[in-house]
Design an enzyme around this catalytic site. Structure first.
Site, PDB file in Angstrom:
ATOM      1  N   LYS A  67       0.861  -1.182   0.000  1.00 63.18           N
ATOM      2  CA  LYS A  67       0.000   0.000   0.000  1.00 63.18           C
ATOM      3  C   LYS A  67       0.895   1.229   0.000  1.00 63.18           C
ATOM      4  CE  LYS A  67      -3.587   2.502   2.446  1.00 63.18           C
ATOM      5  NZ  LYS A  67      -4.586   2.487   3.514  1.00 63.18           N
TER       6      LYS A  67
ATOM      7  N   LYS B  56      -2.217  -1.540  -3.777  1.00 63.28           N
ATOM      8  CA  LYS B  56      -3.065  -0.350  -3.717  1.00 63.28           C
ATOM      9  C   LYS B  56      -2.196   0.903  -3.786  1.00 63.28           C
ATOM     10  CE  LYS B  56      -6.107   1.955  -0.548  1.00 63.28           C
ATOM     11  NZ  LYS B  56      -6.453   2.084   0.825  1.00 63.28           N
TER      12      LYS B  56
HETATM   13  C1  PBG Z   1      -7.558   3.566   5.549  1.00 60.33           C
HETATM   14  C2  PBG Z   1      -7.802   3.362   4.100  1.00 60.33           C
HETATM   15  C3  PBG Z   1      -7.614   4.276   3.053  1.00 60.33           C
HETATM   16  C4  PBG Z   1      -8.137   3.672   1.913  1.00 60.33           C
HETATM   17  C5  PBG Z   1      -8.585   2.404   2.282  1.00 60.33           C
HETATM   18  N1  PBG Z   1      -8.359   2.227   3.627  1.00 60.33           N
HETATM   19  C6  PBG Z   1      -7.098   5.674   3.053  1.00 60.33           C
HETATM   20  C7  PBG Z   1      -5.735   5.930   3.507  1.00 60.33           C
HETATM   21  O1  PBG Z   1      -4.916   5.037   3.718  1.00 60.33           O
HETATM   22  O2  PBG Z   1      -5.453   7.116   3.722  1.00 60.33           O
HETATM   23  C8  PBG Z   1      -8.215   4.318   0.558  1.00 60.33           C
HETATM   24  C9  PBG Z   1      -9.232   3.748  -0.387  1.00 60.33           C
HETATM   25  C10 PBG Z   1      -9.544   4.587  -1.578  1.00 60.33           C
HETATM   26  O3  PBG Z   1      -8.952   5.660  -1.813  1.00 60.33           O
HETATM   27  O4  PBG Z   1     -10.424   4.182  -2.330  1.00 60.33           O
HETATM   28  N2  PBG Z   1      -6.360   3.115   6.056  1.00 60.33           N
END
Ligand code: PBG
Length: 333
Positions: free
Chosen positions: A196, A256
């Site tokens: 991520k 992601k």
């Molecule tokens: C929370 C989380 C996020 C997303 C999924 N879980 C945001 C972040 O890490 O700031 C983003 C999902 C999206 O943008 O569709 N940890």
């Protein structure tokens, strides 16, 4: 021309193209992300046309619609009231909190739908970080993991099928696995946000949940998540995260964001035999919607092409806000 090979021979008719097509999309490839809030009505989200903050009953209805379209997994994100947000995010393991209640309600009405949850503190933290922020402004690792384990157990107890740690703390997959097993949830899976990245593509999501990092007079709050989420410049490091998550017991590995990271999906596919998921995130969705609203692109064609390309890159599963639209378009053929 005297050509031995004419690749166009197999592109000549729809039947021939269908015969040699390497990848297909199906509604069971999709995991549908849904936002839920305490309100009695469904609220639109500015930068995500079509997505909503669902009321509990609105959520039940939307999940029923997704089921009827062939979707078999949803992932839930809570919009937590400001009054419940604290520095330690303790609301995240409240067994009567919004997410446990939503899971229980969904399991009553749609028991066969798989439910995935998100494990991280950001929706519950007044600081807007995925972990605890120390007085010096450091996002603490091991102390955060202890809370995430309690969050995961609360979600499993409510009936979650797949726990999705999105926090990027070191060692959290192994710790959550152990906590779940200790409490008798050895059957509950972990879909880990393995690679991520600290991405600007999450903007609309943070708007939906009002969960962005927040400045504060009492302590320095980091304005971004780059001390725990990965640097977009790094590819090899995703392999290291894959090896760690596999060794800690992750059942499914996720990359992601998705679109700008297809090479990472491909590399994970080479590295691992486990199922791989791609998160087609909020900013990717917003860009398609914005261009389609202006008539600059064909929304249906662009969406189905994008989703198919995730599969070609090596993803088995795609988390996408387009899930219901795409499933309906696939049904139309
Ligand atoms: C929370 C989380 C996020 C997303 C999924 N879980 C945001 C972040 O890490 O700031 C983003 C999902 C999206 O943008 O569709 N940890």
């Amino acid at each position: 021309m005297e050509l031995t090979y004419r690749p166009r021979r197999l592109r000549r008719t729809p039947a021939l193209r269908a015969m040699v097509r390497e990848h297909q999309l199906a509604p069971t490839d999709f995991i549908y992300p849904l936002f839920v809030h305490e309100g009695a009505s469904n609220e639109p989200i500015g930068a995500m046309p079509g997505a909503k903050r669902w009321s509990l009953e609105g959520l039940v209805e939307e999940v029923g619609r997704a089921w009827d379209l062939g979707i078999r997994c949803v992932v839930l994100f809570p919009k937590v009231a400001d009054g419940l947000k604290t520095e330690d995010g303790a609301e995240c393991f409240n067994e009567h909190g919004l997410i446990p209640r939503a899971i229980r309600r969904l399991k009553q009405v749609h028991p066969a739908m798989a439910i995935m949850t998100d494990v991280a503190l950001d929706p519950y933290s007044c600081d807007g970080h995925d972990g605890l922020v120390s007085a010096a402004g450091v996002v603490l690792n091991d102390e955060t993991v202890a809370i995430l384990c309690r969050q995961a157990v609360a979600q499993a107890r409510a009936g979650a099928d797949l726990i999705g740690p999105s926090d990027m703390m070191d060692g959290r997959v192994g710790a959550i696995r152990e906590a779940l097993d200790e409490q008798g949830f050895e059957h509950v899976g972990i879909i880990s946000y393995t690679a991520k990245y600290a991405s600007a593509y999450y903007g609309p999501f943070r708007e939906a949940l009002d969960s962005a990092p927040r400045a504060n007079a009492d302590k320095p709050i980091p304005s971004d998540k780059s001390t725990y989420q990965m640097d977009p410049a790094n590819g090899r490091e995703a392999i290291l995260e894959t090896q760690l998550d596999e060794s800690e017991g992750a059942d499914i590995l996720m990359v992601k964001p998705g679109l700008a990271y297809l090479d990472i999906i491909y590399r994970l596919r080479q590295e691992s035999e486990q199922p791989i998921a791609a998160y087609n995130v909020s900013g990717e969705y917003a860009m398609v919607k914005a261009a389609a609203e202006r008539g600059w692109i064909d929304e249906r064609a662009v969406t189905l092409e994008t989703l198919l390309c995730f599969k070609r890159a090596g993803a088995d599963l795609i988390l996408t806000y387009h899930a219901c639209d795409a499933a309906a378009w696939l049904r139309q053929g």
